[in-house]
Motif scaffolding. Structure first.
Motif, PDB file in Angstrom:
ATOM      1  N   THR A   4       0.835  -1.336  -0.108  1.00 46.62           N
ATOM      2  CA  THR A   4       0.102   0.125  -0.135  1.00 46.62           C
ATOM      3  C   THR A   4       0.755   1.324  -0.090  1.00 46.62           C
ATOM      4  OG1 THR A   4      -0.105  -0.031   2.430  1.00 46.62           O
ATOM      5  CG2 THR A   4      -2.029  -0.952   1.042  1.00 46.62           C
ATOM      6  N   SER A   5       2.178   1.156   0.439  1.00 48.09           N
ATOM      7  CA  SER A   5       2.667   2.321   0.428  1.00 48.09           C
ATOM      8  C   SER A   5       3.150   2.796  -0.831  1.00 48.09           C
ATOM      9  CB  SER A   5       4.158   2.065   1.346  1.00 48.09           C
ATOM     10  OG  SER A   5       4.874   1.053   0.833  1.00 48.09           O
ATOM     11  N   LEU A   6       3.236   1.923  -1.849  1.00 47.22           N
ATOM     12  CA  LEU A   6       3.698   2.148  -3.297  1.00 47.22           C
ATOM     13  C   LEU A   6       2.347   2.847  -3.957  1.00 47.22           C
ATOM     14  CD1 LEU A   6       5.858  -0.870  -4.308  1.00 47.22           C
ATOM     15  CD2 LEU A   6       6.408   1.563  -3.760  1.00 47.22           C
ATOM     16  N   ALA A   7       1.020   2.486  -3.410  1.00 51.19           N
ATOM     17  CA  ALA A   7      -0.113   2.882  -4.004  1.00 51.19           C
ATOM     18  C   ALA A   7      -0.347   4.168  -3.642  1.00 51.19           C
ATOM     19  CB  ALA A   7      -1.421   1.969  -3.773  1.00 51.19           C
ATOM     20  N   GLU A  12      -0.735  11.904   0.416  1.00 48.33           N
ATOM     21  CA  GLU A  12      -1.665  10.941   1.229  1.00 48.33           C
ATOM     22  C   GLU A  12      -0.239  10.291   2.086  1.00 48.33           C
ATOM     23  OE1 GLU A  12      -2.790   8.335  -1.751  1.00 48.33           O
ATOM     24  OE2 GLU A  12      -4.965   9.155  -1.791  1.00 48.33           O
ATOM     25  N   ARG A  13       0.825  10.217   1.631  1.00 47.42           N
ATOM     26  CA  ARG A  13       1.938   9.488   2.519  1.00 47.42           C
ATOM     27  C   ARG A  13       2.257  10.384   3.509  1.00 47.42           C
ATOM     28  NH1 ARG A  13       6.578   7.390  -1.857  1.00 47.42           N
ATOM     29  NH2 ARG A  13       5.154   5.915  -2.874  1.00 47.42           N
ATOM     30  N   ILE A  14       2.140  11.746   3.312  1.00 46.52           N
ATOM     31  CA  ILE A  14       2.562  12.780   4.177  1.00 46.52           C
ATOM     32  C   ILE A  14       1.429  12.918   5.271  1.00 46.52           C
ATOM     33  CG2 ILE A  14       2.955  15.529   4.613  1.00 46.52           C
ATOM     34  CD1 ILE A  14       4.333  15.540   2.046  1.00 46.52           C
ATOM     35  N   ALA A  15       0.159  12.826   4.735  1.00 49.85           N
ATOM     36  CA  ALA A  15      -0.797  12.812   5.633  1.00 49.85           C
ATOM     37  C   ALA A  15      -0.859  11.665   6.506  1.00 49.85           C
ATOM     38  CB  ALA A  15      -2.057  12.630   4.930  1.00 49.85           C
TER      39      ALA A  15
END
Length: 115
Positions: A4-7, A12-15
């Motif tokens: 899921t980290s690649l998706a 969204e990663r920062i949030a």
């Protein structure tokens, strides 16, 4: 299984990272608050126990203290103290090679003052 980290895109990663950091800080703050409260309760309990112990010892020690005579210091006592102090300082100076003795803590004693 999809990672899921690649998706997730950058926003969204920062949030997600912000939420995790916030959850971690809240958890740590809650744990520290619980510890602080426990220490405050221990302080209150120990102060109450000290008061009870002091009251008990004052009531039992008052007659004994009044009955025991206290020795009065004389001039000879002062001379003895001075002689002992001189002998100790001479011994310490010899240990340090003739120089002044270094500061050394011999014992710790509670002063009775609250901080």
């Amino acid at each position: 299984m999809i990672n899921t980290s690649l998706a997730l895109n950058l926003g969204e990663r920062i949030a997600y990272a912000g939420r995790m950091a916030l959850i971690g800080m809240v958890t740590i703050f809650a744990a520290l608050s619980i510890l602080w409260g426990a220490l405050a309760l221990f302080r209150i309990g120990l102060a109450a126990a000290d008061k009870r112990r002091a009251a008990k010892s004052a009531s039992t020690a008052a007659p004994a203290a009044a009955a025991a005579p206290t020795p009065t210091p004389t001039a000879d006592d002062g001379e003895v103290v001075a002689a002992i102090t001189a002998a100790i300082s001479l011994m310490l100076a010899e240990e340090n090679g003739g120089s002044a003795p270094a500061f050394r803590v011999v014992s710790y004693r509670r002063s009775g003052k609250k901080l």
